[in-house]
Design an enzyme around this catalytic site. Structure first.
Site, PDB file in Angstrom:
ATOM      1  N   THR A 334       0.815  -1.216   0.000  1.00 10.70           N
ATOM      2  CA  THR A 334       0.000   0.000   0.000  1.00 10.70           C
ATOM      3  C   THR A 334       0.850   1.268   0.000  1.00 10.70           C
ATOM      4  O   THR A 334       2.054   1.222   0.289  1.00 10.70           O
ATOM      5  CB  THR A 334      -0.903   0.042   1.251  1.00 10.70           C
ATOM      6  OG1 THR A 334      -0.059   0.100   2.407  1.00 10.70           O
ATOM      7  CG2 THR A 334      -1.818  -1.164   1.338  1.00 10.70           C
ATOM      8  N   CYS A 335       0.181   2.397  -0.239  1.00 13.28           N
ATOM      9  CA  CYS A 335       0.848   3.716  -0.174  1.00 13.28           C
ATOM     10  C   CYS A 335       0.812   4.229   1.252  1.00 13.28           C
ATOM     11  O   CYS A 335       0.396   5.366   1.496  1.00 13.28           O
ATOM     12  CB  CYS A 335       0.122   4.698  -1.076  1.00 13.28           C
ATOM     13  SG  CYS A 335       0.414   4.422  -2.807  1.00 13.28           S
ATOM     14  N   ASP A 336       1.200   3.433   2.207  1.00 13.63           N
ATOM     15  CA  ASP A 336       1.147   3.828   3.609  1.00 13.63           C
ATOM     16  C   ASP A 336       2.511   3.552   4.221  1.00 13.63           C
ATOM     17  O   ASP A 336       3.020   2.422   4.132  1.00 13.63           O
ATOM     18  CB  ASP A 336       0.056   3.016   4.316  1.00 13.63           C
ATOM     19  CG  ASP A 336      -0.133   3.458   5.749  1.00 13.63           C
ATOM     20  OD1 ASP A 336      -1.130   4.121   6.047  1.00 13.63           O
ATOM     21  OD2 ASP A 336       0.751   3.148   6.586  1.00 13.63           O
ATOM     22  N   ASN A 377      -6.707   1.187   0.394  1.00 13.40           N
ATOM     23  CA  ASN A 377      -5.979   1.441  -0.863  1.00 13.40           C
ATOM     24  C   ASN A 377      -6.527   0.620  -2.032  1.00 13.40           C
ATOM     25  O   ASN A 377      -5.840   0.387  -3.019  1.00 13.40           O
ATOM     26  CB  ASN A 377      -4.489   1.098  -0.727  1.00 13.40           C
ATOM     27  CG  ASN A 377      -3.645   2.211  -0.127  1.00 13.40           C
ATOM     28  OD1 ASN A 377      -2.485   2.362  -0.473  1.00 13.40           O
ATOM     29  ND2 ASN A 377      -4.189   2.992   0.775  1.00 13.40           N
TER      30      ASN A 377
END
Ligand SMILES: Cc1ncc(COP(=O)(O)O)c(C=O)c1O
Length: 388
Positions: A334-336, A377
């Site tokens: 994910t973009c985390d 996401n």
């Protein structure tokens, strides 16, 4: 210690799981559960502590197929919510085999549980006790106290349980309110690798039982909770070691025989599952960087919640030979920024590992699929497939 195991003879993956992965080549990521291993683990727990009634902690893995398997094995169930009550009943559990073990619950959820036939509850506060007396009249109750035990692999902190002195007072009050007092319960924290961890709690429960007896309230049972460990990267003592320490402590701290109850989750289901993942990307942060970053198609939000603080260090398996290997940081897709699985725990993976390769996460049957988010996401929840 190396985290890499090659495919040949790696323990923790049953022949059935390996055959399923090879033959069916399921879409990744997915959890594959071997129900035969679940049966074996349940029977091992029963053999280690034949004097205890087993309430499987449904939260560890609430897959209906798994719950049905355990119904057929004769298990009882520890549930945390009305949803888990409905699930167990739908899979054939008898309401008398269900215990509502979450001390944090709404009055209307107690009433719902009682309406569905549940008659066993745990509380740890005056407010919940009053709700039980009103909405579950005559039910059997345990009071959970906060145990003074060494830290476990995934500790609970101070969220659950009251002081032992308060537990004694509240159990006396429960009897006055017309509830059927079972006795005390405690939980040493999940993934407890020290067989002696239960001893302090059993001693405290013994003192509570003696205090109750002085007020004319007999103790019917002692609920030892869960916490029985699974082997991940580090091997753990056998269940029989835990059972022996528990048996000795009960004999030392209880004057008369007491029925034992255990609520294992992880120990029943962890080793029954493997998560098959795919490598999304392998990269380095600089040309001189010794570490490769390996991004998998599963992460913190799609099933690997227990890698928070790197509490649980799973064993990994790839199809490549274990060597040559190099150090890696393992992260999710994910973009985390928090979606990093292992950066402090030293892991090595084969240097041949490429995007598209599989990485299998072993012993991943507990606290994985049920933790995965609905669509963080845009990644879907982790599906579960079954063998056995
Ligand atoms: C009340 C209760 N019982 C049992 C368990 C199961 O613990 P474990 O999976 O460590 O055996 C838990 C886990 O959170 C729990 O909260």
């Amino acid at each position: 210690m190396l985290a890499v195991l090659d495919s040949v003879g790696s323990p923790g993956l049953s022949t059935r799981l390996r055959a399923f992965l090879d033959d069916r080549a399921p879409e990744t990521p997915c959890l594959v559960l071997d129900l035969e291993v679940v049966r074996t683990n349940y029977r091992a727990m029963r053999a280690a502590l034949p004097e205890a009634t087993i309430f499987y902690a449904v939260k560890a893995n609430p897959a209906p197929e798994l719950v049905r398997t355990l119904v057929h094995e004769g298990s009882s169930f520890d549930v945390a919510s009305t949803g888990e009550i409905d699930l167990c009943l739908a899979q054939g559990a008898d309401p008398s085999a269900i215990s509502y073990g979450n001390p944090i619950k709404k009055a209307r959820d107690i009433a719902y549980a009682y309406g569905r036939g549940v008659r066993r509850f745990t509380f740890d506060s005056e407010g919940d006790l009053a709700n039980l007396a009103e909405h579950a009249p005559g039910a059997r109750v345990w009071c959970r106290f906060l145990v003074d035990a060494p830290a476990s692999g995934t500790p609970f902190g101070a969220k659950f349980g009251c002081s032992p002195e308060m537990a004694l007072r509240l159990l006396g009050k429960a009897a006055d309110l017309g509830l059927a007092v079972d006795g005390a319960c405690f939980h040493v924290g999940s993934q407890h690798t020290d067989p002696a961890a239960w001893t302090a709690g059993i001693a405290q429960a013994g003192r509570i039982a003696r205090g109750l007896a002085e007020s004319g309230v007999p103790t019917r049972s002692l609920n030892l909770g869960g916490g029985f460990p699974a082997s991940y990267r580090d091997p753990v003592p056998p269940l029989t070691a835990h059972a022996g320490a528990i048996r000795a402590a009960v004999a030392a701290h209880f004057d008369s025989p007491v029925e034992l109850v255990v609520e294992p989750g992880r120990a029943i289901v962890a080793t029954a599952g493997v998560i098959r993942t795919e490598v999304v990307l392998v990269s380095r942060k600089s040309d001189a960087d010794e570490h490769r970053w390996v991004y998998l198609d599963i992460g913190r939000y799609s099933g690997l919640a227990e890698t928070e603080n790197e509490y649980i260090a799973y064993r990994l398996r790839t199809a490549h030979p274990a060597e040559p290997s190099g150090p890696v940081i393992i992260a999710g897709p994910t973009c985390d920024g928090d979606d990093v699985i292992y950066q402090n725990t030293p892991y090595r993976l084969p240097t041949a590992l490429r995007a598209g390769d599989h990485v299998d996460i072993l012993d991943a049957g507990a606290y994985t699929a049920s933790y995965s988010s609905v669509s963080f996401n845009g990644f879907p929840p982790l599906p579960t497939l079954f063998v056995g």
